[in-house]
Motif scaffolding. Sequence first.
Motif, PDB file in Angstrom:
ATOM      1  N   ALA A  12      41.874 -38.699  -4.088  1.00 41.19           N
ATOM      2  CA  ALA A  12      42.985 -37.757  -3.426  1.00 41.19           C
ATOM      3  C   ALA A  12      44.338 -37.645  -4.325  1.00 41.19           C
ATOM      4  N   ALA A  13      44.520 -36.418  -4.669  1.00 43.53           N
ATOM      5  CA  ALA A  13      45.800 -36.200  -5.469  1.00 43.53           C
ATOM      6  C   ALA A  13      47.236 -35.953  -4.582  1.00 43.53           C
ATOM      7  N   VAL A  14      46.897 -35.120  -3.740  1.00 48.36           N
ATOM      8  CA  VAL A  14      48.045 -35.027  -2.680  1.00 48.36           C
ATOM      9  C   VAL A  14      47.838 -35.956  -1.530  1.00 48.36           C
ATOM     10  N   ARG A  15      48.932 -36.342  -1.224  1.00 45.98           N
ATOM     11  CA  ARG A  15      49.149 -37.382  -0.033  1.00 45.98           C
ATOM     12  C   ARG A  15      49.502 -36.418   1.338  1.00 45.98           C
ATOM     13  N   TYR A  16      48.683 -36.360   2.277  1.00 47.01           N
ATOM     14  CA  TYR A  16      48.916 -35.637   3.391  1.00 47.01           C
ATOM     15  C   TYR A  16      49.343 -36.389   4.616  1.00 47.01           C
ATOM     16  N   ARG A  17      50.292 -36.194   5.520  1.00 47.22           N
ATOM     17  CA  ARG A  17      50.742 -36.758   6.587  1.00 47.22           C
ATOM     18  C   ARG A  17      49.679 -36.834   7.756  1.00 47.22           C
ATOM     19  N   VAL A  18      49.154 -37.716   8.089  1.00 49.15           N
ATOM     20  CA  VAL A  18      47.761 -37.422   8.923  1.00 49.15           C
ATOM     21  C   VAL A  18      48.065 -38.346  10.150  1.00 49.15           C
ATOM     22  N   ASP A  37      44.824 -42.997   1.066  1.00 58.44           N
ATOM     23  CA  ASP A  37      45.444 -42.418  -0.115  1.00 58.44           C
ATOM     24  C   ASP A  37      46.341 -41.437   0.818  1.00 58.44           C
ATOM     25  N   HIS A  38      46.372 -41.331   1.863  1.00 56.03           N
ATOM     26  CA  HIS A  38      47.334 -40.523   2.572  1.00 56.03           C
ATOM     27  C   HIS A  38      48.248 -41.088   3.410  1.00 56.03           C
ATOM     28  N   ASP A  39      49.417 -40.506   3.917  1.00 57.99           N
ATOM     29  CA  ASP A  39      50.295 -41.140   4.794  1.00 57.99           C
ATOM     30  C   ASP A  39      49.901 -41.228   6.160  1.00 57.99           C
ATOM     31  N   THR A  40      49.316 -42.139   6.807  1.00 60.61           N
ATOM     32  CA  THR A  40      48.994 -41.978   8.076  1.00 60.61           C
ATOM     33  C   THR A  40      49.662 -42.676   9.416  1.00 60.61           C
ATOM     34  N   ASP A  41      49.682 -42.067  10.214  1.00 55.92           N
ATOM     35  CA  ASP A  41      50.337 -42.744  11.522  1.00 55.92           C
ATOM     36  C   ASP A  41      49.458 -42.717  12.856  1.00 55.92           C
ATOM     37  N   THR A  42      49.591 -43.585  13.823  1.00 58.39           N
ATOM     38  CA  THR A  42      48.569 -43.656  14.767  1.00 58.39           C
ATOM     39  C   THR A  42      49.181 -43.442  15.919  1.00 58.39           C
ATOM     40  N   ALA A  43      48.313 -42.893  17.251  1.00 58.26           N
ATOM     41  CA  ALA A  43      48.983 -42.855  18.524  1.00 58.26           C
ATOM     42  C   ALA A  43      47.684 -43.315  19.473  1.00 58.26           C
ATOM     43  N   ALA A  44      47.975 -44.276  20.448  1.00 58.84           N
ATOM     44  CA  ALA A  44      46.852 -44.815  21.006  1.00 58.84           C
ATOM     45  C   ALA A  44      46.220 -43.798  22.199  1.00 58.84           C
ATOM     46  N   GLY A  45      46.748 -42.852  22.436  1.00 58.87           N
ATOM     47  CA  GLY A  45      46.539 -41.950  23.604  1.00 58.87           C
ATOM     48  C   GLY A  45      46.973 -40.612  23.411  1.00 58.87           C
ATOM     49  N   GLY A  46      46.795 -39.780  24.289  1.00 58.67           N
ATOM     50  CA  GLY A  46      47.290 -38.254  24.371  1.00 58.67           C
ATOM     51  C   GLY A  46      48.999 -38.067  24.578  1.00 58.67           C
ATOM     52  N   MET A 129      42.563 -29.253   4.263  1.00 55.20           N
ATOM     53  CA  MET A 129      44.080 -29.267   3.549  1.00 55.20           C
ATOM     54  C   MET A 129      43.734 -28.500   2.197  1.00 55.20           C
ATOM     55  N   ALA A 130      42.830 -28.831   1.539  1.00 54.82           N
ATOM     56  CA  ALA A 130      42.291 -28.233   0.064  1.00 54.82           C
ATOM     57  C   ALA A 130      41.175 -27.685  -0.165  1.00 54.82           C
ATOM     58  N   PRO A 131      40.691 -26.659   0.479  1.00 52.30           N
ATOM     59  CA  PRO A 131      39.424 -26.144   0.409  1.00 52.30           C
ATOM     60  C   PRO A 131      39.021 -25.520  -0.908  1.00 52.30           C
ATOM     61  N   GLY A 132      40.117 -25.412  -1.876  1.00 55.86           N
ATOM     62  CA  GLY A 132      39.839 -24.792  -3.273  1.00 55.86           C
ATOM     63  C   GLY A 132      38.843 -23.696  -3.240  1.00 55.86           C
ATOM     64  N   GLY A 133      37.701 -23.600  -4.080  1.00 55.28           N
ATOM     65  CA  GLY A 133      37.078 -22.341  -4.138  1.00 55.28           C
ATOM     66  C   GLY A 133      35.864 -22.597  -3.112  1.00 55.28           C
ATOM     67  N   ASP A 134      35.930 -23.152  -2.167  1.00 55.46           N
ATOM     68  CA  ASP A 134      34.675 -23.656  -1.247  1.00 55.46           C
ATOM     69  C   ASP A 134      34.616 -22.489  -0.354  1.00 55.46           C
ATOM     70  N   GLY A 135      33.692 -21.553  -0.552  1.00 55.27           N
ATOM     71  CA  GLY A 135      33.554 -20.311   0.404  1.00 55.27           C
ATOM     72  C   GLY A 135      33.536 -20.772   2.058  1.00 55.27           C
ATOM     73  N   PHE A 136      32.740 -21.627   2.096  1.00 57.09           N
ATOM     74  CA  PHE A 136      32.680 -21.853   3.465  1.00 57.09           C
ATOM     75  C   PHE A 136      33.830 -22.439   4.168  1.00 57.09           C
ATOM     76  N   ALA A 137      34.552 -23.456   3.448  1.00 55.97           N
ATOM     77  CA  ALA A 137      35.867 -23.916   3.707  1.00 55.97           C
ATOM     78  C   ALA A 137      37.006 -22.877   4.160  1.00 55.97           C
ATOM     79  N   LEU A 138      36.683 -21.963   3.041  1.00 53.30           N
ATOM     80  CA  LEU A 138      37.769 -20.809   3.264  1.00 53.30           C
ATOM     81  C   LEU A 138      37.503 -19.904   4.358  1.00 53.30           C
ATOM     82  N   ALA A 139      36.197 -19.767   4.829  1.00 54.06           N
ATOM     83  CA  ALA A 139      35.954 -19.025   5.986  1.00 54.06           C
ATOM     84  C   ALA A 139      36.473 -19.863   7.446  1.00 54.06           C
ATOM     85  N   MET A 140      36.212 -21.160   7.309  1.00 51.38           N
ATOM     86  CA  MET A 140      36.711 -21.819   8.402  1.00 51.38           C
ATOM     87  C   MET A 140      37.990 -22.093   8.344  1.00 51.38           C
TER      88      MET A 140
END
Length: 203
Positions: A12-18, A37-46, A129-140
């Motif tokens: 992972a080259a880019v760190r996302y906040r998840v 590889d990313h910046d994560t935070d957590t929550a125990a419920g809705g 977050m980073a679909p690049g040239g993936d056609g299916f990911a871009l459709a989604m």
Amino acid sequence: MSQLPDTKAAGAAVRYRVLVVDDEPTLRLGFSYALSDHDTDTAAGGVEALSKLENESYDLVILDLRMPDIDGLRVIESLRRHGNSLPVVLCSAVITPSAALRAITGQVVDFLLKPVHPKELRGVVKHVMAPGGDGFALAMAQARAGRHDEAVRALQDLGEESERVQAWLGILRAIRMGSLEGEAAAFGRLEKEGLSALAFRAA
């Protein structure tokens, strides 16, 4: 989690906040470890998740469906009602056709079925977050933005007969009808085909 993460393979080259939302402490810990590889935070419920989402900034939410206070679908509906289009990955051992349809109409098109492998977890973050040239990911990405016509055209342009592409084409064509008949047709397809063809699987 069924295996230790291979962070070297992730690259992972880019760190996302998840934000990881799950009522199971071991899963929150495991998911955070897999996404180190990313910046994560957590929550125990809705309730805690909605509070954090109102007061802090995230790039992506990994959201459990079944939680004791507010379930994942109500979290999604609250976000969309307040104009928050943050990408959400819905995660559960079992997602019923009705739950999947509510999620998709709430612009959630990314599903993980438990047990989740670390490779799948890292893969779905890249897919969203980073679909690049993936056609299916871009459709989604079009479907995630609620642009169902564009998503259908993008999937058709792929020219694939794979189960995954055909399943998504059927669901999105039915939903874009924007009628009760369309929703019934989409529900019927989900009930017939199940979620396995729609769920994210790492290559």
